[in-house]
Design a protein around this motif. Sequence first.
Motif, PDB file in Angstrom:
ATOM      1  N   ILE A 194       0.838  -1.203   0.000  1.00 21.93           N
ATOM      2  CA  ILE A 194       0.000   0.000   0.000  1.00 21.93           C
ATOM      3  C   ILE A 194       0.870   1.250   0.000  1.00 21.93           C
ATOM      4  O   ILE A 194       0.604   2.219  -0.720  1.00 21.93           O
ATOM      5  N   GLY A 195       1.952   1.241   0.783  1.00 27.40           N
ATOM      6  CA  GLY A 195       2.865   2.377   0.793  1.00 27.40           C
ATOM      7  C   GLY A 195       3.527   2.589  -0.554  1.00 27.40           C
ATOM      8  O   GLY A 195       3.732   3.733  -0.988  1.00 27.40           O
ATOM      9  N   PHE A 196       3.846   1.511  -1.237  1.00 27.20           N
ATOM     10  CA  PHE A 196       4.500   1.622  -2.543  1.00 27.20           C
ATOM     11  C   PHE A 196       3.627   2.381  -3.536  1.00 27.20           C
ATOM     12  O   PHE A 196       4.110   3.204  -4.314  1.00 27.20           O
ATOM     13  N   PHE A 197       2.335   2.132  -3.507  1.00 27.22           N
ATOM     14  CA  PHE A 197       1.439   2.756  -4.484  1.00 27.22           C
ATOM     15  C   PHE A 197       0.913   4.130  -4.043  1.00 27.22           C
ATOM     16  O   PHE A 197       0.587   4.959  -4.893  1.00 27.22           O
ATOM     17  N   LEU A 198       0.845   4.389  -2.733  1.00 29.21           N
ATOM     18  CA  LEU A 198       0.144   5.588  -2.281  1.00 29.21           C
ATOM     19  C   LEU A 198       1.010   6.625  -1.570  1.00 29.21           C
ATOM     20  O   LEU A 198       0.618   7.807  -1.515  1.00 29.21           O
ATOM     21  N   PHE A 199       2.153   6.263  -1.026  1.00 27.29           N
ATOM     22  CA  PHE A 199       2.875   7.164  -0.132  1.00 27.29           C
ATOM     23  C   PHE A 199       3.883   8.030  -0.892  1.00 27.29           C
ATOM     24  O   PHE A 199       4.706   7.514  -1.655  1.00 27.29           O
ATOM     25  N   ARG A 200       3.825   9.345  -0.682  1.00 27.43           N
ATOM     26  CA  ARG A 200       4.786  10.271  -1.293  1.00 27.43           C
ATOM     27  C   ARG A 200       4.728  11.604  -0.566  1.00 27.43           C
ATOM     28  O   ARG A 200       3.782  11.902   0.167  1.00 27.43           O
ATOM     29  N   GLU A 201       5.759  12.446  -0.784  1.00 24.71           N
ATOM     30  CA  GLU A 201       5.741  13.815  -0.305  1.00 24.71           C
ATOM     31  C   GLU A 201       4.992  14.689  -1.305  1.00 24.71           C
ATOM     32  O   GLU A 201       4.918  14.353  -2.494  1.00 24.71           O
ATOM     33  N   PRO A 202       4.440  15.820  -0.851  1.00 24.11           N
ATOM     34  CA  PRO A 202       3.751  16.708  -1.800  1.00 24.11           C
ATOM     35  C   PRO A 202       4.744  17.437  -2.694  1.00 24.11           C
ATOM     36  O   PRO A 202       5.880  17.723  -2.288  1.00 24.11           O
ATOM     37  N   ARG A 203       4.319  17.723  -3.905  1.00 24.11           N
ATOM     38  CA  ARG A 203       5.097  18.618  -4.753  1.00 24.11           C
ATOM     39  C   ARG A 203       4.994  20.036  -4.179  1.00 24.11           C
ATOM     40  O   ARG A 203       4.078  20.327  -3.419  1.00 24.11           O
ATOM     41  N   PRO A 204       5.936  20.931  -4.532  1.00 20.79           N
ATOM     42  CA  PRO A 204       5.925  22.281  -3.946  1.00 20.79           C
ATOM     43  C   PRO A 204       4.575  22.983  -4.052  1.00 20.79           C
ATOM     44  O   PRO A 204       4.145  23.650  -3.109  1.00 20.79           O
ATOM     45  N   GLU A 205       3.894  22.826  -5.167  1.00 16.58           N
ATOM     46  CA  GLU A 205       2.608  23.519  -5.336  1.00 16.58           C
ATOM     47  C   GLU A 205       1.493  22.894  -4.506  1.00 16.58           C
ATOM     48  O   GLU A 205       0.413  23.495  -4.349  1.00 16.58           O
ATOM     49  N   GLU A 206       1.723  21.696  -3.956  1.00 15.70           N
ATOM     50  CA  GLU A 206       0.713  21.034  -3.138  1.00 15.70           C
ATOM     51  C   GLU A 206       0.885  21.316  -1.646  1.00 15.70           C
ATOM     52  O   GLU A 206       0.043  20.939  -0.841  1.00 15.70           O
ATOM     53  N   ARG A 207       1.972  21.972  -1.270  1.00 18.66           N
ATOM     54  CA  ARG A 207       2.245  22.220   0.148  1.00 18.66           C
ATOM     55  C   ARG A 207       1.373  23.352   0.690  1.00 18.66           C
ATOM     56  O   ARG A 207       1.081  24.311  -0.014  1.00 18.66           O
ATOM     57  N   PRO A 208       0.989  23.286   1.984  1.00 22.67           N
ATOM     58  CA  PRO A 208       0.349  24.445   2.612  1.00 22.67           C
ATOM     59  C   PRO A 208       1.300  25.637   2.611  1.00 22.67           C
ATOM     60  O   PRO A 208       2.496  25.485   2.883  1.00 22.67           O
ATOM     61  N   GLN A 209       0.788  26.807   2.325  1.00 24.84           N
ATOM     62  CA  GLN A 209       1.645  27.988   2.243  1.00 24.84           C
ATOM     63  C   GLN A 209       2.281  28.346   3.571  1.00 24.84           C
ATOM     64  O   GLN A 209       3.353  28.949   3.623  1.00 24.84           O
ATOM     65  N   ALA A 210       1.648  27.945   4.687  1.00 21.09           N
ATOM     66  CA  ALA A 210       2.150  28.331   6.008  1.00 21.09           C
ATOM     67  C   ALA A 210       3.489  27.692   6.342  1.00 21.09           C
ATOM     68  O   ALA A 210       4.178  28.157   7.253  1.00 21.09           O
ATOM     69  N   ILE A 211       3.884  26.620   5.662  1.00 20.63           N
ATOM     70  CA  ILE A 211       5.156  25.973   5.989  1.00 20.63           C
ATOM     71  C   ILE A 211       6.250  26.347   4.997  1.00 20.63           C
ATOM     72  O   ILE A 211       7.346  25.788   5.034  1.00 20.63           O
ATOM     73  N   THR A 212       5.957  27.298   4.097  1.00 19.26           N
ATOM     74  CA  THR A 212       6.926  27.670   3.075  1.00 19.26           C
ATOM     75  C   THR A 212       7.217  29.166   3.120  1.00 19.26           C
ATOM     76  O   THR A 212       6.447  29.959   3.667  1.00 19.26           O
ATOM     77  N   SER A 213       8.332  29.540   2.513  1.00 17.89           N
ATOM     78  CA  SER A 213       8.685  30.945   2.365  1.00 17.89           C
ATOM     79  C   SER A 213       7.963  31.515   1.146  1.00 17.89           C
ATOM     80  O   SER A 213       7.241  30.804   0.435  1.00 17.89           O
ATOM     81  N   ASN A 214       8.187  32.802   0.880  1.00 15.65           N
ATOM     82  CA  ASN A 214       7.568  33.418  -0.299  1.00 15.65           C
ATOM     83  C   ASN A 214       8.020  32.757  -1.589  1.00 15.65           C
ATOM     84  O   ASN A 214       7.314  32.764  -2.586  1.00 15.65           O
TER      85      ASN A 214
END
Length: 429
Positions: A194-214
Motif C-alpha cells: 500500500i505504501g508503494f502505491f500511495l505514499f509520497r511527499e507533496p510537490r511544492p505547489e501542493e504544500r500548505p503555504q504556512a510551511i513555506t517561504s515566499n
Amino acid sequence: MNSATERNEFRLGWTVLLAGVLGVAFGASPIPFNVIGFTVEPLQAEFGWSRTQILIPITIFGVIASLLAPAFGWLADQYGVRRVALWSLVAFGLSFAAIGLTPTSQAASTLYIYYALWVFVGLIGIGSTPVTWSRAINMWFFKRKGLALGILLLGTSIAAIIVPQVAEWAIRAYGWRAMFVIVAGFPLLIALPIGFFLFREPRPEERPQAITSNGGKLTGATLGQALRDYRFWLIWFSILIIALAFGGAFINMVPILADHGIASDLAARVMGILGLGILSGRIITGLLLDKFWAGYVAFPLLCLPAISSYLLLGTDSNFAIAAFGGFLLGFAAGAESDLIAYLASRYFGMLHYGKIYGMLYMPFGLASATSPIIYASVRDTMGSYDPILTVAIFAYVIGGGLLLFLGRYPETFPETEDDEPSPAALEAA
C-alpha cells in the motif's frame, strides 16, 4: 495559507495519510512492544530465563533505534521519506521474522544469539517509525495538522488492537517462533504494497503555504538552533519522564495483570482496550491541538495514567478495573505521541524536521526501552510492581507540567543558508 488549501488538505492528502497510518501500524515502532510481553511465559518455560533477561531485547532494540533516529531523520530530510520508509519496512519485516530462527539449544549462547537478532532489528527498522511517516504528513497538512497527525498515529492503536490478539493466538497455536514470522507479515504483506502505491511527499505547489517561504521553499530552524532553544529541552525532558513511566507499564502489562490473577486471554483483551484508549487519545488530542495551545491540552491528558497506575497497585483488581486502567494508560500514550510530532513541527518548522524529530524521538525510544527493564527488575527484586507504579504516578504529573512553560508558537524562523533538496531529487527518490 489560502482558503482553497485549507479546504483541500484532506482531499489532496488522504491517500498518503492512509498509507502512513498502515506504515506506522505495522512498522518498527509499535510491533515489538506489542508482542514481547507475550513471550515471557513461553521463553521462561523453554529456557528458564528470568523476566528481566526476556525483556532485555526490547531495551536493546529501543536504545539502538533511538540513537539512530536522528540519522534516519536526516536521510528523510535529504533524500525524501518514501525511499527511507519503504526500504525500512522491508528490512524490518525480514529481520523481525528472523527472530523465529533462534536456536532450540539450551546452551547459554542461545540467549546471546536471541539478543543479536534483536540488535539487527534495531539497526535497520527505525526508518519505518513515525520519524519518517510524520514528515510527509506535516508537509501535506497545516490547518488540520493536529487531526492529521492524530489519524496518522492511529496506526499504533491499530497495532495495539490487532497485534496482541494475533501474537497470543500464534503462540498458543504454533509457538513463539512462528509468532515472529506470522507478525512479520503485517509490514511485508500489508504496509509495504500500500505504501508503494500511495505514499509520497507533496510537490511544492501542493504544500500548505504556512510551511513555506515566499519562494515556496520549506522554512524552519536548523538542528543547532533547536538545540539552543529552551523549548526543545522542555519537550525533550517531558518526553523522557513520561516515557520512563509509561513504557514499563505497557510492556509489563500482561505480567502485571497476571499478578492480579487475570489470565492471558483476558490480558490480551485489556491490551486491546488499551489500544482503544490510544486510538481515542490520538483523535481527541489532535482535534484539541487544532483549537487550543498545546500546553493546555497536554497537561491534563498526560496526568490520566497517574490514575491508571493507582488502579494497578496491589493484586486484587478485577477485569473491569484493569480494563479501565488500561484505557487511561492508552489514552495518555496516544496524546504523547501526537504531541511529539506536533510540537516538533510547530516550534521548529519543517526544513530540518526529520533531524529535530529524531532528536525528540530519542528520549522517547531510550526511555521506552529501559523502562520495561526497570519495572521487571523491581518486580524480580521486590516481589511487586507497586514501588515503580507509585513513582510513575508522580512522573506523569511532572512530565506533563513541563509543557506548560513552552510559550507561544513562533510565527517566523531564523534565516538559514541551508536549503532543502530540489524537487527533482525528491521526485526521483
